[in-house]
Design a protein around this motif. Structure first.
Motif, mmCIF file in Angstrom:
data_model
loop_
_atom_site.group_PDB
_atom_site.id
_atom_site.type_symbol
_atom_site.label_atom_id
_atom_site.label_comp_id
_atom_site.label_asym_id
_atom_site.label_seq_id
_atom_site.Cartn_x
_atom_site.Cartn_y
_atom_site.Cartn_z
ATOM 1 N N LEU A 4 0.855 -1.197 0.000
ATOM 2 C CA LEU A 4 0.000 0.000 0.000
ATOM 3 C C LEU A 4 0.885 1.240 0.000
ATOM 4 O O LEU A 4 1.919 1.272 0.678
ATOM 5 N N TYR A 5 0.443 2.256 -0.736
ATOM 6 C CA TYR A 5 1.153 3.544 -0.738
ATOM 7 C C TYR A 5 0.178 4.638 -0.324
ATOM 8 O O TYR A 5 -1.000 4.591 -0.709
ATOM 9 N N PHE A 6 0.684 5.628 0.404
ATOM 10 C CA PHE A 6 -0.182 6.724 0.860
ATOM 11 C C PHE A 6 0.434 8.086 0.541
ATOM 12 O O PHE A 6 1.657 8.213 0.400
ATOM 13 N N ALA A 7 -0.479 9.077 0.478
ATOM 14 C CA ALA A 7 -0.118 10.503 0.391
ATOM 15 C C ALA A 7 0.761 10.763 -0.844
ATOM 16 O O ALA A 7 0.475 10.218 -1.912
ATOM 17 N N ALA A 56 4.819 0.135 7.510
ATOM 18 C CA ALA A 56 4.027 -0.706 8.423
ATOM 19 C C ALA A 56 3.952 -2.097 7.816
ATOM 20 O O ALA A 56 3.814 -2.246 6.597
ATOM 21 N N ASP A 58 1.723 -5.491 8.104
ATOM 22 C CA ASP A 58 0.453 -5.995 8.635
ATOM 23 C C ASP A 58 -0.136 -5.044 9.683
ATOM 24 O O ASP A 58 -0.511 -5.456 10.797
ATOM 25 N N ALA A 59 -0.200 -3.769 9.294
ATOM 26 C CA ALA A 59 -0.822 -2.716 10.127
ATOM 27 C C ALA A 59 -0.134 -2.497 11.473
ATOM 28 O O ALA A 59 -0.769 -2.114 12.461
ATOM 29 N N LYS A 60 1.182 -2.754 11.503
ATOM 30 C CA LYS A 60 2.008 -2.401 12.667
ATOM 31 C C LYS A 60 3.156 -1.519 12.160
ATOM 32 O O LYS A 60 3.880 -1.922 11.243
ATOM 33 N N LEU A 61 3.334 -0.343 12.777
ATOM 34 C CA LEU A 61 4.422 0.550 12.390
ATOM 35 C C LEU A 61 5.758 -0.107 12.746
ATOM 36 O O LEU A 61 5.931 -0.604 13.859
ATOM 37 N N VAL A 73 0.564 -7.669 4.154
ATOM 38 C CA VAL A 73 0.401 -6.301 3.653
ATOM 39 C C VAL A 73 1.527 -5.422 4.193
ATOM 40 O O VAL A 73 1.725 -5.337 5.403
ATOM 41 N N ALA A 75 2.876 -1.480 4.095
ATOM 42 C CA ALA A 75 2.498 -0.116 3.702
ATOM 43 C C ALA A 75 3.737 0.782 3.746
ATOM 44 O O ALA A 75 4.557 0.671 4.653
ATOM 45 N N PHE A 77 4.886 4.949 3.276
ATOM 46 C CA PHE A 77 4.239 6.272 3.292
ATOM 47 C C PHE A 77 5.183 7.323 3.849
ATOM 48 O O PHE A 77 6.171 6.996 4.524
ATOM 49 N N PRO A 79 6.217 10.822 6.235
ATOM 50 C CA PRO A 79 5.958 11.167 7.640
ATOM 51 C C PRO A 79 4.498 11.583 7.819
ATOM 52 O O PRO A 79 3.915 12.242 6.961
ATOM 53 N N MET A 80 3.939 11.208 8.955
ATOM 54 C CA MET A 80 2.512 11.415 9.205
ATOM 55 C C MET A 80 2.264 12.841 9.694
ATOM 56 O O MET A 80 3.104 13.429 10.365
ATOM 57 N N GLU B 50 -5.869 12.085 4.326
ATOM 58 C CA GLU B 50 -5.800 10.692 3.892
ATOM 59 C C GLU B 50 -5.501 9.853 5.132
ATOM 60 O O GLU B 50 -4.862 10.328 6.083
ATOM 61 N N TYR B 52 -4.830 5.641 6.813
ATOM 62 C CA TYR B 52 -4.719 4.184 6.717
ATOM 63 C C TYR B 52 -5.435 3.658 7.961
ATOM 64 O O TYR B 52 -4.834 3.530 9.035
ATOM 65 N N LEU B 55 -4.113 0.790 10.493
ATOM 66 C CA LEU B 55 -2.930 1.208 11.251
ATOM 67 C C LEU B 55 -3.292 2.333 12.239
ATOM 68 O O LEU B 55 -2.768 2.374 13.360
ATOM 69 N N PHE B 121 -2.173 9.683 9.351
ATOM 70 C CA PHE B 121 -3.015 10.636 8.629
ATOM 71 C C PHE B 121 -2.070 11.557 7.870
ATOM 72 O O PHE B 121 -0.975 11.865 8.367
ATOM 73 N N TRP B 122 -2.502 11.983 6.679
ATOM 74 C CA TRP B 122 -1.679 12.903 5.887
ATOM 75 C C TRP B 122 -2.593 14.026 5.410
ATOM 76 O O TRP B 122 -3.606 13.773 4.757
ATOM 77 N N TRP B 133 0.621 19.037 -0.130
ATOM 78 C CA TRP B 133 0.727 18.195 1.065
ATOM 79 C C TRP B 133 1.363 19.017 2.179
ATOM 80 O O TRP B 133 2.354 19.711 1.958
#
Lengths: 83, 148, 148, 83
Positions: A4-7, A56, A58-61, A73, A75, A77, A79-80, B50, B52, B55, B121-122, B133
């Motif tokens: 998965l890719y974000f932002a 991340a 499997d949904a663990k950072l 999975v 992911a 991405f 920085p949040m 955005e 996830y 997570l 979150f982004w 962004w």
């Protein structure tokens, strides 16, 4: 495994997810990023500053040194920026 | 201990009243409400977050658990929206309950500091000059580091 | 900048929503709500707050002014009840608005720390063992001293 | 001038307020407390620990060294326990 890719990473790659099958010697997040960068110039460019890429499994950072063996999975991405 | 990640809007006052009602008689409640801002010198028309979600739930649950243990909180709630919001809309609310005001305040600050850097979150702002962004702030890393 | 000293009850959530609506788009709001507490090991039936209203208004107005200047707050509200209250009822609520969460939190903590020692309210608890005046806590003086 | 008492000071004195006319040499809050204590044993006993007595002159919080010249209302009370 699914990636998965974000932002802005999602935007630069022009995809939110993909299925990949890395070879067995790709055992960590860092290995996976190197392997993906080798296959794809756009990816290599987008992750040039590795310190800006978070992961991340499997949904663990996790840190880049984390194992991806058996993961379903991954992911990747930037920085949040929540809150 | 409640964590909610949602696209739906929420009512800050109704959430506070529900939180207080559940913890009747605890003494001290601290609340932080984050609202989409728009400054005259830097106007925005929309803010898109955005997320996830899987997570986000894991991270927020872990952060709330840490805050609860560290500050001895009696209750803590985090509500975080994602999707497209307009200025004035609430994005995030954290609420903490304790018998002491210091613990309630510190718990809420800890939650906000961790949430800024550790919840997936982004933010993307859209204004008269286009869409960009939001960059992560070094100050947010420093704010988190003071708890370590 | 609003200061209210009243015997009437107030609705914490409705106050928060009104405060947010008035400061649309400011970014960060911190709220502290103090509620009458009653612990199983120290139950109380009522809490009576005595007040010197003229001095309370003067002191709270001065404290809110100091907090606003010091932390660059965009708005701040203090509501404080007096009279006889029962466990679970809100006594006090402070709300601060800023473009930054640190300023909002610090402003609210400053207001609470000063209010505990410098606003003319005196608490008297009534429980199964009778009625007693709540003693001032040395901790409250220390909490205030950190801002000096 | 009017004197107001609050909380346990009011209870111990059994009055919430009184009118007094101190002589001209009573110029500060500290003087006033001494003068009141000299007239009234219950008052002297209640204010024995002077550090526990706070004062306001015309609805302004002041130290015991503050002047009361021209004041209309003086309030005396224990440490505050609001919030």
């Amino acid at each position: 495994m699914k990636i998965l890719y974000f932002a802005w990473l999602r935007e630069r790659l022009n995809r939110g997810e993909e299925e990949v099958s890395p070879p067995p010697e790709v055992t960590t997040v860092a290995d996976l990023i190197d392997w993906l960068a080798n296959r794809d110039e756009a990816f290599a460019h987008a992750v040039e500053k590795r310190a800006l890429i978070r992961a991340a499994v499997d949904a663990k950072l996790v840190p880049h040194s984390a194992s991806i063996t058996g993961a379903r999975v991954i992911a990747l991405f930037p920085p949040m920026t929540g809150g | 201990m409640t964590v909610r990640v949602q696209t739906a809007s929420f009512d800050p006052g109704a959430e506070l009243n529900a939180f207080l009602a559940a913890g009747a008689g605890a003494g001290a409640a601290a609340t932080f409400t984050g609202v989409v801002r728009s400054r005259p010198d830097d106007p925005i028309t929309t803010l898109t977050l955005e997320c996830y979600p899987e997570l986000a739930i894991n991270q927020l649950t872990s952060i709330v658990g840490q805050a609860t243990a560290r500050f001895g909180l009696l209750a803590a709630t985090v509500i975080h929206r994602y999707g497209t919001l307009v200025p004035g809309e609430p994005i995030v609310q954290v609420m903490t309950l304790s018998s002491h005001r210091e613990a309630a305040f510190q718990g809420a600050e800890f939650l906000m500091d961790y949430l800024k850097t550790d919840a997936p979150f982004w933010k993307q702002e859209t204004g008269p000059n286009g869409t960009r962004w939001v960059e992560a702030k070094a100050g947010d890393d420093h704010a988190k580091a003071r708890w370590e």
